[in-house]
Design a protein around this motif. Structure first.
Motif, PDB file in Angstrom:
ATOM      1  N   ALA A 453       0.831  -1.204   0.000  1.00  0.00           N
ATOM      2  CA  ALA A 453       0.000   0.000   0.000  1.00  0.00           C
ATOM      3  C   ALA A 453       0.869   1.259   0.000  1.00  0.00           C
ATOM      4  CB  ALA A 453      -0.926  -0.019   1.213  1.00  0.00           C
ATOM      5  N   GLN A 454       0.199   2.431   0.036  1.00  0.00           N
ATOM      6  CA  GLN A 454       0.905   3.711  -0.028  1.00  0.00           C
ATOM      7  C   GLN A 454       0.353   4.686   1.002  1.00  0.00           C
ATOM      8  OE1 GLN A 454       0.387   4.886  -4.147  1.00  0.00           O
ATOM      9  NE2 GLN A 454       2.343   3.947  -4.712  1.00  0.00           N
ATOM     10  N   LEU A 455       0.142   4.199   2.223  1.00  0.00           N
ATOM     11  CA  LEU A 455      -0.424   5.072   3.245  1.00  0.00           C
ATOM     12  C   LEU A 455       0.530   6.207   3.606  1.00  0.00           C
ATOM     13  CD1 LEU A 455      -2.173   2.544   5.685  1.00  0.00           C
ATOM     14  CD2 LEU A 455      -3.136   3.824   3.758  1.00  0.00           C
ATOM     15  N   GLU A 456       1.830   5.897   3.778  1.00  0.00           N
ATOM     16  CA  GLU A 456       2.772   6.960   4.135  1.00  0.00           C
ATOM     17  C   GLU A 456       2.886   7.993   3.021  1.00  0.00           C
ATOM     18  OE1 GLU A 456       7.431   7.720   5.504  1.00  0.00           O
ATOM     19  OE2 GLU A 456       6.695   5.670   5.266  1.00  0.00           O
ATOM     20  N   THR A 457       2.940   7.534   1.783  1.00  0.00           N
ATOM     21  CA  THR A 457       2.993   8.469   0.651  1.00  0.00           C
ATOM     22  C   THR A 457       1.748   9.336   0.612  1.00  0.00           C
ATOM     23  OG1 THR A 457       4.308   6.898  -0.629  1.00  0.00           O
ATOM     24  CG2 THR A 457       3.163   8.617  -1.861  1.00  0.00           C
ATOM     25  N   THR A 458       0.612   8.737   0.910  1.00  0.00           N
ATOM     26  CA  THR A 458      -0.650   9.471   0.873  1.00  0.00           C
ATOM     27  C   THR A 458      -0.706  10.550   1.944  1.00  0.00           C
ATOM     28  OG1 THR A 458      -1.803   7.511   0.013  1.00  0.00           O
ATOM     29  CG2 THR A 458      -3.158   9.233   1.036  1.00  0.00           C
ATOM     30  N   VAL A 459      -0.321  10.198   3.168  1.00  0.00           N
ATOM     31  CA  VAL A 459      -0.406  11.186   4.247  1.00  0.00           C
ATOM     32  C   VAL A 459       0.622  12.306   4.041  1.00  0.00           C
ATOM     33  CG1 VAL A 459       1.204  10.141   5.916  1.00  0.00           C
ATOM     34  CG2 VAL A 459      -0.788  11.400   6.738  1.00  0.00           C
TER      35      VAL A 459
END
Length: 520
Positions: A453-459
């Protein structure tokens, strides 16, 4: 020709008759060769003077004999008259004139042995003078090294007898000394690259500066430096080459000594940095170590951290020496330590902290010409009242340097000039910052790794767009509903809802703390 007792008479002077041409009678001879062979080319070496009575001339063509001497690169011919040959054969004179080869006539009363004896005496005298010069130069070079004159002292000894442009350049591209035009940064870089080859070249093309001869300065580690003559080898005489080779041997002693001293100073400087970081446990040792570097430990001190923007690690040795030299030029004693991510300079400072920032700007301007295509940044810590207060100043300088490396747009900053959140983070121990960052970002990273996933990139994108949903979704090429779902997952994993001010602050500070800690 200058010895009257030989009675030599020039019949053909050679090519020196042409305007501006070299005089063949000034040729440096290798030796003399006596022959009566029609073709002596197999025995005559280049620049040897051929002595002959012309016994080969009976029924032979003089032009063939001369051609064979020229083919062997002989320096000229001495024709010895005999009672049976009281005159030098005219066809020999014509052949030498046609080939522009010097022809000299020797009286019938003088044997070849006398010519050879005179040549031997001149050669012995020349070699004695060269030996005396070598011994004298060796004594002067040894004296220069022993009294600490260094590479500059060696070049001064050479300058006394040889007016050639010289420089000493090491494998790091540092110009240790120069006599004449100082090589520019590009020339030094080319020499450094040449020294790293196996084997290093003895001649190097420096581009616009032309060809340069390299006389290697060898230590136990190989060719650590070179005595560089900004002329090609072809333009150097034998005497000059011998003098430069001899000087290179003495320079090896100086370079080895310098490298040893530099290694000892570097080790002491690294130990000093560790003592400062360890806090009060080594406060007494820090004071003693600073005094060894000529710095008063009981006066105000400043720490500066220098790095190259966008680089994982600076070129420590070269850059650290340049910084030390610049501070020395300002009359400031300093300890300069090359670390893995930055270079730390500790020096006394009696002025206000803003003046230290001005000094840092001067250092950046001076380094700009030396560090090609890379931007130097300098972080300044607060003024420490004495050596016991150095630890906070060191941390502040490094934190300011890290912020600048991340791209704040300016090359120099004092820690006090940074944003308030950076001041707060910088005041914390590195372990505290790391634990805080891991507590917030750790769950996101473990989730992203496990699920792709890309949660850190998203936040990160959400915070960079100041919480604007549509702009963030457009940046990530996703639907706004997808963005809401991702940020809801962030809140579930971290307990921080970035749609609220409190949640955003925690995540933002965690990202900043991670950046400061991760680049250390």
């Amino acid at each position: 020709m200058d010895v009257p007792s030989l009675g030599l008479r020039v019949l053909v002077p050679g090519s020196g008759e042409e305007p501006g041409g070299p005089d063949p009678l000034d040729t440096s001879l290798r030796w003399l060769h006596n022959t009566e062979l029609l073709d002596p080319s197999g025995y005559v070496r280049d620049r040897e003077l051929v002595l002959t009575n012309g016994l080969w001339h009976d029924g032979a063509n003089a032009a063939e004999f001369v051609s064979n001497v020229v083919r062997a690169s002989g320096a000229g011919i001495v024709f010895g008259l005999l009672e049976t040959t009281p005159v030098t054969p005219p066809d020999l004179v014509r052949a030498c004139a046609a080939e522009r080869l010097p022809l000299v006539e020797l009286s019938v009363t003088v044997p070849f042995t006398e010519v050879t004896r005179q040549a031997a005496a001149q050669l012995a005298g020349q070699r004695q003078r060269e030996l005396v010069d070598t011994v004298r130069r060796g004594n002067d070079l040894a004296a220069a090294i022993s009294r600490g004159a260094g590479a500059t002292g060696v070049l001064k000894v050479l300058r006394r007898d040889h007016r050639v442009p010289l420089a000493v350049i090491d494998r790091m591209g540092r110009v240790l000394a120069a006599d004449g035009a100082r090589p520019d940064a590009e020339d030094a870089r080319r020499v450094a690259e040449g020294l790293k080859r196996h084997p290093p070249p003895l001649e190097l093309d420096l581009g616009p500066s032309g060809m340069a001869a390299l006389f290697l300065v060898n230590t136990l580690g190989g060719a650590d430096a070179a005595l560089v003559c900004l002329r090609s080898l072809d333009l150097l005489g034998e005497t000059e080459r011998e003098a430069l080779t001899q000087a290179a041997h003495y320079l090896s002693l100086e370079v080895a000594r310098t490298e040893l001293m530099r290694a000892i100073e570097s080790r002491f400087a690294h130990e000093l940095l560790e003592m400062i970081l360890s806090g009060s446990r080594a406060a007494g040792e820090v004071a003693g170590r600073l005094e060894a570097f000529g710095i008063r430990p009981d006066g105000p001190l400043v720490v500066a951290a220098v790095a190259l923007r966008g680089e994982e690690a600076p070129s420590e040795a070269a850059l650290a020496k340049q910084i030390g030299d610049l501070l020395a030029a300002e009359g400031i004693p300093a300890v300069v330590v090359a670390g893995s991510q930055d270079i730390v300079a500790i020096f006394p400072w009696d002025e206000h902290s803003g003046a230290a920032t001005e000094l840092a700007r001067r250092i950046v301007d001076s380094l700009r010409d030396e560090v090609v295509a890379r931007e130097v940044v300098v972080g300044i810590g607060g003024v420490a009242e004495n050596s016991r207060e150095l630890r906070p100043s060191l941390r502040q300088a490094r934190d300011a340097c890290l912020v600048l490396r991340r791209g704040s747009g300016r090359p120099v900053a004092h820690f006090a000039e940074l944003s308030s959140h950076r001041l707060l983070l910088g005041a914390q121990d590195e372990d505290v910052r790391r634990r805080f960052a891991d507590s917030v970002l750790g769950p996101l990273r473990r989730h992203d790794t496990a699920r792709g996933a890309q949660l850190e990139t998203t936040v990160r994108a959400f915070l960079e767009h100041d919480g604007h949903w549509a702009a963030t979704a457009a940046e990530l090429y996703i639907h706004v509903n997808t963005l809401r779902n991702r940020l809801a997952k962030v809140a579930e994993l971290t307990g921080n809802d970035v749609s609220t001010t409190e949640g955003r602050v925690d995540v933002f500070l965690a990202l900043e703390a991670d950046a400061l800690t991760g680049q250390r």
